[in-house]
Design a protein around this motif. Structure first.
Motif, PDB file in Angstrom:
ATOM      1  N   ALA A 173      -4.228-102.258  50.546  1.00 44.22           N
ATOM      2  CA  ALA A 173      -5.226-102.257  51.618  1.00 44.22           C
ATOM      3  C   ALA A 173      -5.088-103.544  52.425  1.00 44.22           C
ATOM      4  N   ARG A 174      -5.803-103.572  53.511  1.00 41.87           N
ATOM      5  CA  ARG A 174      -5.964-104.830  54.244  1.00 41.87           C
ATOM      6  C   ARG A 174      -7.255-105.461  53.738  1.00 41.87           C
ATOM      7  N   TYR A 175      -7.174-106.717  53.349  1.00 38.20           N
ATOM      8  CA  TYR A 175      -8.297-107.414  52.736  1.00 38.20           C
ATOM      9  C   TYR A 175      -8.901-108.391  53.735  1.00 38.20           C
ATOM     10  N   TYR A 176     -10.223-108.369  53.811  1.00 41.58           N
ATOM     11  CA  TYR A 176     -10.966-109.227  54.720  1.00 41.58           C
ATOM     12  C   TYR A 176     -11.990-110.042  53.949  1.00 41.58           C
ATOM     13  N   CYS A 177     -12.154-111.299  54.317  1.00 44.94           N
ATOM     14  CA  CYS A 177     -13.297-112.038  53.818  1.00 44.94           C
ATOM     15  C   CYS A 177     -14.408-111.923  54.877  1.00 44.94           C
ATOM     16  N   ALA A 178     -15.628-112.075  54.414  1.00 47.06           N
ATOM     17  CA  ALA A 178     -16.772-111.874  55.311  1.00 47.06           C
ATOM     18  C   ALA A 178     -17.931-112.743  54.882  1.00 47.06           C
ATOM     19  N   THR A 179     -18.768-113.111  55.818  1.00 51.05           N
ATOM     20  CA  THR A 179     -20.004-113.791  55.481  1.00 51.05           C
ATOM     21  C   THR A 179     -21.004-112.762  54.969  1.00 51.05           C
ATOM     22  N   GLY A 180     -21.883-113.231  54.079  1.00 52.56           N
ATOM     23  CA  GLY A 180     -22.861-112.331  53.497  1.00 52.56           C
ATOM     24  C   GLY A 180     -22.363-111.677  52.235  1.00 52.56           C
ATOM     25  N   LEU A 181     -23.272-111.292  51.395  1.00 50.30           N
ATOM     26  CA  LEU A 181     -22.916-110.728  50.093  1.00 50.30           C
ATOM     27  C   LEU A 181     -22.397-109.305  50.202  1.00 50.30           C
ATOM     28  N   SER A 182     -22.800-108.604  51.228  1.00 54.83           N
ATOM     29  CA  SER A 182     -22.434-107.190  51.352  1.00 54.83           C
ATOM     30  C   SER A 182     -21.175-106.958  52.172  1.00 54.83           C
ATOM     31  N   GLY A 183     -20.673-108.010  52.806  1.00 52.81           N
ATOM     32  CA  GLY A 183     -19.479-107.843  53.637  1.00 52.81           C
ATOM     33  C   GLY A 183     -19.770-107.387  55.044  1.00 52.81           C
ATOM     34  N   ALA A 184     -21.028-107.365  55.416  1.00 57.08           N
ATOM     35  CA  ALA A 184     -21.410-106.838  56.733  1.00 57.08           C
ATOM     36  C   ALA A 184     -21.452-107.904  57.814  1.00 57.08           C
ATOM     37  N   GLY A 185     -21.158-109.156  57.469  1.00 52.94           N
ATOM     38  CA  GLY A 185     -21.245-110.228  58.442  1.00 52.94           C
ATOM     39  C   GLY A 185     -19.961-110.436  59.220  1.00 52.94           C
ATOM     40  N   VAL A 186     -19.733-111.676  59.593  1.00 49.86           N
ATOM     41  CA  VAL A 186     -18.515-112.039  60.326  1.00 49.86           C
ATOM     42  C   VAL A 186     -17.306-111.813  59.420  1.00 49.86           C
ATOM     43  N   ARG A 187     -16.256-111.209  59.981  1.00 50.91           N
ATOM     44  CA  ARG A 187     -15.022-110.976  59.207  1.00 50.91           C
ATOM     45  C   ARG A 187     -13.838-111.608  59.910  1.00 50.91           C
ATOM     46  N   GLY A 188     -12.810-111.901  59.139  1.00 51.40           N
ATOM     47  CA  GLY A 188     -11.578-112.407  59.716  1.00 51.40           C
ATOM     48  C   GLY A 188     -10.676-111.261  60.128  1.00 51.40           C
ATOM     49  N   GLN A 189      -9.402-111.603  60.399  1.00 51.89           N
ATOM     50  CA  GLN A 189      -8.426-110.602  60.828  1.00 51.89           C
ATOM     51  C   GLN A 189      -7.804-109.857  59.659  1.00 51.89           C
ATOM     52  N   GLY A 190      -7.956-110.390  58.490  1.00 56.37           N
ATOM     53  CA  GLY A 190      -7.465-109.708  57.302  1.00 56.37           C
ATOM     54  C   GLY A 190      -6.053-110.100  56.920  1.00 56.37           C
ATOM     55  N   THR A 191      -5.700-109.777  55.680  1.00 55.14           N
ATOM     56  CA  THR A 191      -4.349-109.981  55.178  1.00 55.14           C
ATOM     57  C   THR A 191      -3.936-108.739  54.398  1.00 55.14           C
ATOM     58  N   GLN A 192      -2.703-108.295  54.613  1.00 56.07           N
ATOM     59  CA  GLN A 192      -2.252-107.036  54.024  1.00 56.07           C
ATOM     60  C   GLN A 192      -1.756-107.235  52.600  1.00 56.07           C
ATOM     61  N   VAL A 193      -2.225-106.389  51.711  1.00 53.83           N
ATOM     62  CA  VAL A 193      -1.752-106.360  50.330  1.00 53.83           C
ATOM     63  C   VAL A 193      -1.143-104.981  50.076  1.00 53.83           C
TER      64      VAL A 193
END
Length: 119
Positions: A95-115
């Protein structure tokens, strides 16, 4: 404006390990340590899936059942960094993995990194 930049993805064989990193910046009014953070992922043709979250400050982690016991989330507040250690990787983790603000992942996200997990 909070900005997140993920790195550390790549191609790995099943059973292998990867460590994802997320560099956070732009915390003008509140420090990084005051934010709960999370990792989410999106597999090809599928919706966004929450993977793991870590509370603000010194942490307290939660995981999706699909990754519990294999993935470990951590943070370094002094460096404004979030990590995801992924062990015993499966093809289903591709998948493409994103970090995000907030516990649920609904906040600001980055561009992601592919795994990609493949033999």
């Amino acid at each position: 404006e909070v900005q997140l930049a993920e790195s550390g993805g790549g191609l790995v064989a099943p059973g292998g390990s990867l460590r994802l990193s997320c560099a956070a910046s732009g915390f003008t009014f509140s420090p990084f340590s005051s934010y709960a953070m999370s990792w989410v992922r999106q597999a090809p043709g599928k919706g966004l899936e929450w993977v793991s979250g870590i509370n603000r400050g010194s942490g307290g982690e939660i995981y999706a059942d699909s990754v519990k016991g294999r993935f470990t989330i951590s943070r370094d507040n002094a460096k404004n960094m979030l990590y995801l250690q992924m062990n015993s990787l499966k093809t289903g983790d591709t998948a493409r993995y994103y970090c995000a603000t907030g516990l649920s992942g609904a906040g600001v996200r980055g561009q992601g990194t592919q795994v990609t997990v493949s033999s």
